[in-house]
Motif scaffolding. Structure first.
Motif, PDB file in Angstrom:
ATOM      1  N   TYR A 256      -5.701 -10.906   0.633  1.00  0.00           N
ATOM      2  CA  TYR A 256      -6.072  -9.514   0.894  1.00  0.00           C
ATOM      3  C   TYR A 256      -5.651  -9.104   2.303  1.00  0.00           C
ATOM      4  O   TYR A 256      -5.182  -7.980   2.519  1.00  0.00           O
ATOM      5  CB  TYR A 256      -7.573  -9.285   0.706  1.00  0.00           C
ATOM      6  CG  TYR A 256      -7.923  -7.801   0.667  1.00  0.00           C
ATOM      7  CD1 TYR A 256      -7.882  -7.092  -0.529  1.00  0.00           C
ATOM      8  CD2 TYR A 256      -8.248  -7.111   1.826  1.00  0.00           C
ATOM      9  CE1 TYR A 256      -8.159  -5.729  -0.569  1.00  0.00           C
ATOM     10  CE2 TYR A 256      -8.545  -5.739   1.794  1.00  0.00           C
ATOM     11  CZ  TYR A 256      -8.488  -5.063   0.594  1.00  0.00           C
ATOM     12  OH  TYR A 256      -8.761  -3.708   0.560  1.00  0.00           O
ATOM     13  N   VAL A 257      -5.802  -9.995   3.252  1.00  0.00           N
ATOM     14  CA  VAL A 257      -5.373  -9.694   4.621  1.00  0.00           C
ATOM     15  C   VAL A 257      -3.870  -9.446   4.665  1.00  0.00           C
ATOM     16  O   VAL A 257      -3.404  -8.501   5.329  1.00  0.00           O
ATOM     17  CB  VAL A 257      -5.783 -10.829   5.576  1.00  0.00           C
ATOM     18  CG1 VAL A 257      -5.038 -10.724   6.906  1.00  0.00           C
ATOM     19  CG2 VAL A 257      -7.296 -10.800   5.810  1.00  0.00           C
ATOM     20  N   ASP A 258      -3.102 -10.254   3.954  1.00  0.00           N
ATOM     21  CA  ASP A 258      -1.652 -10.039   3.931  1.00  0.00           C
ATOM     22  C   ASP A 258      -1.308  -8.680   3.315  1.00  0.00           C
ATOM     23  O   ASP A 258      -0.397  -7.982   3.782  1.00  0.00           O
ATOM     24  CB  ASP A 258      -0.971 -11.159   3.158  1.00  0.00           C
ATOM     25  CG  ASP A 258      -0.926 -12.470   3.935  1.00  0.00           C
ATOM     26  OD1 ASP A 258      -1.062 -12.429   5.183  1.00  0.00           O
ATOM     27  OD2 ASP A 258      -0.781 -13.538   3.311  1.00  0.00           O
ATOM     28  N   TYR A 259      -2.022  -8.308   2.265  1.00  0.00           N
ATOM     29  CA  TYR A 259      -1.835  -6.974   1.669  1.00  0.00           C
ATOM     30  C   TYR A 259      -2.146  -5.892   2.697  1.00  0.00           C
ATOM     31  O   TYR A 259      -1.368  -4.943   2.885  1.00  0.00           O
ATOM     32  CB  TYR A 259      -2.728  -6.834   0.442  1.00  0.00           C
ATOM     33  CG  TYR A 259      -3.084  -5.419   0.072  1.00  0.00           C
ATOM     34  CD1 TYR A 259      -2.141  -4.564  -0.496  1.00  0.00           C
ATOM     35  CD2 TYR A 259      -4.377  -4.930   0.279  1.00  0.00           C
ATOM     36  CE1 TYR A 259      -2.488  -3.252  -0.840  1.00  0.00           C
ATOM     37  CE2 TYR A 259      -4.719  -3.624  -0.069  1.00  0.00           C
ATOM     38  CZ  TYR A 259      -3.777  -2.794  -0.624  1.00  0.00           C
ATOM     39  OH  TYR A 259      -4.116  -1.504  -0.953  1.00  0.00           O
ATOM     40  N   ALA A 260      -3.297  -6.025   3.377  1.00  0.00           N
ATOM     41  CA  ALA A 260      -3.700  -5.003   4.349  1.00  0.00           C
ATOM     42  C   ALA A 260      -2.706  -4.900   5.493  1.00  0.00           C
ATOM     43  O   ALA A 260      -2.442  -3.806   6.007  1.00  0.00           O
ATOM     44  CB  ALA A 260      -5.099  -5.316   4.876  1.00  0.00           C
ATOM     45  N   LEU A 261      -2.150  -6.033   5.897  1.00  0.00           N
ATOM     46  CA  LEU A 261      -1.157  -6.019   6.970  1.00  0.00           C
ATOM     47  C   LEU A 261       0.102  -5.266   6.569  1.00  0.00           C
ATOM     48  O   LEU A 261       0.806  -4.714   7.421  1.00  0.00           O
ATOM     49  CB  LEU A 261      -0.802  -7.451   7.381  1.00  0.00           C
ATOM     50  CG  LEU A 261      -1.828  -8.175   8.249  1.00  0.00           C
ATOM     51  CD1 LEU A 261      -1.469  -9.652   8.367  1.00  0.00           C
ATOM     52  CD2 LEU A 261      -1.914  -7.538   9.632  1.00  0.00           C
ATOM     53  N   ASP A 262       0.385  -5.222   5.281  1.00  0.00           N
ATOM     54  CA  ASP A 262       1.583  -4.531   4.803  1.00  0.00           C
ATOM     55  C   ASP A 262       1.358  -3.036   4.587  1.00  0.00           C
ATOM     56  O   ASP A 262       2.312  -2.294   4.346  1.00  0.00           O
ATOM     57  CB  ASP A 262       2.074  -5.163   3.496  1.00  0.00           C
ATOM     58  CG  ASP A 262       2.727  -6.515   3.727  1.00  0.00           C
ATOM     59  OD1 ASP A 262       3.235  -6.738   4.835  1.00  0.00           O
ATOM     60  OD2 ASP A 262       2.700  -7.353   2.800  1.00  0.00           O
ATOM     61  N   VAL A 263       0.109  -2.586   4.650  1.00  0.00           N
ATOM     62  CA  VAL A 263      -0.171  -1.155   4.514  1.00  0.00           C
ATOM     63  C   VAL A 263       0.123  -0.473   5.850  1.00  0.00           C
ATOM     64  O   VAL A 263      -0.411  -0.880   6.887  1.00  0.00           O
ATOM     65  CB  VAL A 263      -1.647  -0.917   4.119  1.00  0.00           C
ATOM     66  CG1 VAL A 263      -1.958   0.576   4.127  1.00  0.00           C
ATOM     67  CG2 VAL A 263      -1.927  -1.520   2.751  1.00  0.00           C
ATOM     68  N   PRO A 264       0.961   0.552   5.855  1.00  0.00           N
ATOM     69  CA  PRO A 264       1.275   1.219   7.124  1.00  0.00           C
ATOM     70  C   PRO A 264       0.027   1.800   7.788  1.00  0.00           C
ATOM     71  O   PRO A 264      -0.900   2.249   7.119  1.00  0.00           O
ATOM     72  CB  PRO A 264       2.243   2.336   6.705  1.00  0.00           C
ATOM     73  CG  PRO A 264       2.820   1.878   5.404  1.00  0.00           C
ATOM     74  CD  PRO A 264       1.728   1.109   4.726  1.00  0.00           C
ATOM     75  N   MET A 265       0.038   1.796   9.110  1.00  0.00           N
ATOM     76  CA  MET A 265      -1.081   2.343   9.870  1.00  0.00           C
ATOM     77  C   MET A 265      -1.024   3.868   9.909  1.00  0.00           C
ATOM     78  O   MET A 265       0.018   4.471   9.656  1.00  0.00           O
ATOM     79  CB  MET A 265      -1.044   1.798  11.307  1.00  0.00           C
ATOM     80  CG  MET A 265      -1.163   0.300  11.422  1.00  0.00           C
ATOM     81  SD  MET A 265      -1.006  -0.229  13.152  1.00  0.00           S
ATOM     82  CE  MET A 265      -2.515   0.472  13.839  1.00  0.00           C
ATOM     83  N   TYR A 266      -2.158   4.477  10.259  1.00  0.00           N
ATOM     84  CA  TYR A 266      -2.227   5.893  10.582  1.00  0.00           C
ATOM     85  C   TYR A 266      -2.292   6.119  12.095  1.00  0.00           C
ATOM     86  O   TYR A 266      -1.594   6.951  12.640  1.00  0.00           O
ATOM     87  CB  TYR A 266      -3.485   6.533   9.981  1.00  0.00           C
ATOM     88  CG  TYR A 266      -3.455   6.806   8.505  1.00  0.00           C
ATOM     89  CD1 TYR A 266      -2.301   7.235   7.858  1.00  0.00           C
ATOM     90  CD2 TYR A 266      -4.615   6.670   7.750  1.00  0.00           C
ATOM     91  CE1 TYR A 266      -2.303   7.505   6.503  1.00  0.00           C
ATOM     92  CE2 TYR A 266      -4.635   6.949   6.387  1.00  0.00           C
ATOM     93  CZ  TYR A 266      -3.473   7.360   5.767  1.00  0.00           C
ATOM     94  OH  TYR A 266      -3.483   7.639   4.429  1.00  0.00           O
TER      95      TYR A 266
END
Length: 456
Positions: A256-266
């Motif tokens: 899940y952390v790896d997924y979240a790291l791949d989500v672009p930031m705002y």
């Protein structure tokens, strides 16, 4: 959503990100229930939206709520945009279009949740009625255009508003014209988190069907049972959806952390300033190489805030958020947490729920997600319908609440809070069906009747 965090503890490794989430695990004896619900404010005189400013605006409403409750103000650029309960942990916040949200305190029972809902709505009414303001719980704004909808003065929303049209066609509708009710639940271990995430994702479309309550757009039927749910299908594919990787062998905190790291930031928040880094990588922030903020490195608050900008059907933080339901009438604000508590806070019920969904394929889960917004309980699945599944799911949850045995005031358990869902599952008549029948019948196409007859 609650206040953005300001914890300046530096983060240097991926393991620290994993440890942050893993620290949410707790023994079952400490499991709590956090319920969040949003509602549209409107002027009772003409059913028009409530702006932020002015003598009868949302700013004044928040100021008066602060005087009534004694909660701490949350500000952005010197303007009040929320309230925090310093003793119990609840919060009031504003969604982009002025949707008024209560993020409930972590409570032990649904009885307590309902008392909290009752108290909040009574307090809100006490402050809102003198201003001529009412509140409506629907999944999608039934009357106002996007242009007519007010915008709240929050920096993070300005950044999101500029970014959304770049990644989907309905992101601004999601921000400004939807309302939801959700429940936040605990897990006792990594394996428990995994099973709850899988059950939650598989059954989220069933919850969407049971709570479908957004059949109108700009005064007319829109062809959907849950238009709110449909909107999420074209908001931002990088940060939404059914997370098929959760069902992969070996899924856990790390994945899940790896997924979240791949989500672009705002954004990156420093002090009171939100720096627009929309589209940037959290990995680059950790390495100090964000082009917009050279040399600035990630803190714990950056990670916590980033996790709040990911919007899948089920979201993992230090707890699990069930995010598939439309906002609705008072009874649904207690029924939604009751459904998921019944399914996931009783071991026998959790086992039964997993047995129900364990052989569903990723394609079947996605097909449910895609079809339910339009056809809700009538959606076909294998050789039956979502209504058939909903009957089974609600019964599992009902028995789970009975076994939990959390009574109050002469009641032995919390099972009555999903009686309305039992009726919906049995009859196949959703809240959206009821609204559409009223619109075509006694309302004679007058959408203002929904404000007058369904306000809290």
């Amino acid at each position: 959503m609650a206040r953005d965090q300001t914890d300046t503890t530096p983060l240097e490794t991926r393991d620290e990100l994993i440890d942050y989430i893993a620290a949410g695990a707790k023994p079952r004896s400490r499991f709590r229930i956090g319920t969040e619900h949003e509602k549209f404010g409107f002027y009772t005189a003409d059913c028009s939206p409530v702006p932020y400013g002015g003598d009868r605006g949302i700013e004044k409403l928040l100021e008066n709520m602060q005087l009534l409750l004694g909660w701490e103000p949350v500000t952005d650029g010197g303007r009040i945009i929320g309230l925090l309960d310093p003793t119990k942990g609840g919060a009031i916040s504003l969604e982009p279009g002025g949707q008024f949200e209560l993020s409930g305190a972590p409570l032990e029972t649904i009885h307590q949740t309902c008392r909290e809902v009752n108290s909040h709505l009574a307090q809100l009414r006490e402050v809102a009625e003198p201003l001529g303001i009412g509140f409506l719980g629907l999944g999608f704004s039934p009357k106002w255009t996007l242009a007519e909808t007010p915008r709240m003065p929050k920096q993070r929303y300005d950044i999101m508003t500029a970014y959304m049209p770049k990644v989907g066609s309905l992101g601004l509708d999601m921000m400004y014209r939807t309302c939801t009710v959700q429940v936040n639940l605990d897990f006792e271990s990594e394996s428990d988190m995994v099973e709850k995430m899988r059950i939650g994702l598989a059954l989220q479309p069933i919850a969407t069907a049971l709570f479908a309550n957004s059949p109108f757009t700009e005064g007319r039927p829109n062809g959907f049972q849950s238009y709110r749910s449909e909107i999420w299908r074209d908001t931002d594919p990088d940060r939404t959806g059914m997370l098929p990787f959760v069902f992969d062998q070996g899924f856990g905190y790390e994945a899940y952390v790896d997924y979240a790291l791949d989500v672009p930031m705002y954004f990156v928040k420093r002090g009171d300033v939100y720096h627009d880094v929309a589209g940037a990588s959290f990995r680059d922030l950790m390495a100090g190489r964000l082009p917009q903020l050279p040399g600035v490195r990630a803190t714990r608050s950056d990670w916590v805030n980033h996790l709040t900008t990911i919007f899948p059907e089920v979201r993992l933080k230090r707890y699990i958020e069930m995010r598939g339901a439309d906002a609705g009438p008072w009874r649904s604000l207690c029924a939604l947490p009751a459904l998921w508590v019944g399914l996931l806070y009783d071991r026998t019920a959790q086992d039964a729920a997993w047995q129900l969904v364990r052989d569903w394929t990723a394609e079947e889960r996605q097909a449910l997600r895609d079809q339910v917004p339009r056809t809700a309980l009538k959606t076909r699945f294998r050789n039956r319908t979502v209504q058939d599944i909903a009957r089974e799911v609600v019964e599992i949850a009902y028995q789970g609440l009975v076994r939990r045995g959390r009574g109050h005031g002469g009641e032995a358990n919390e099972a009555r809070f999903i009686e309305d869902l039992r009726e919906i599952a049995e009859t196949g008549v959703t809240p959206a069906d009821r609204l559409l029948a009223a619109y075509a019948g006694p309302w004679q196409g007058d959408i203002d009747r929904v404000f007058r007859e369904h306000a809290y």
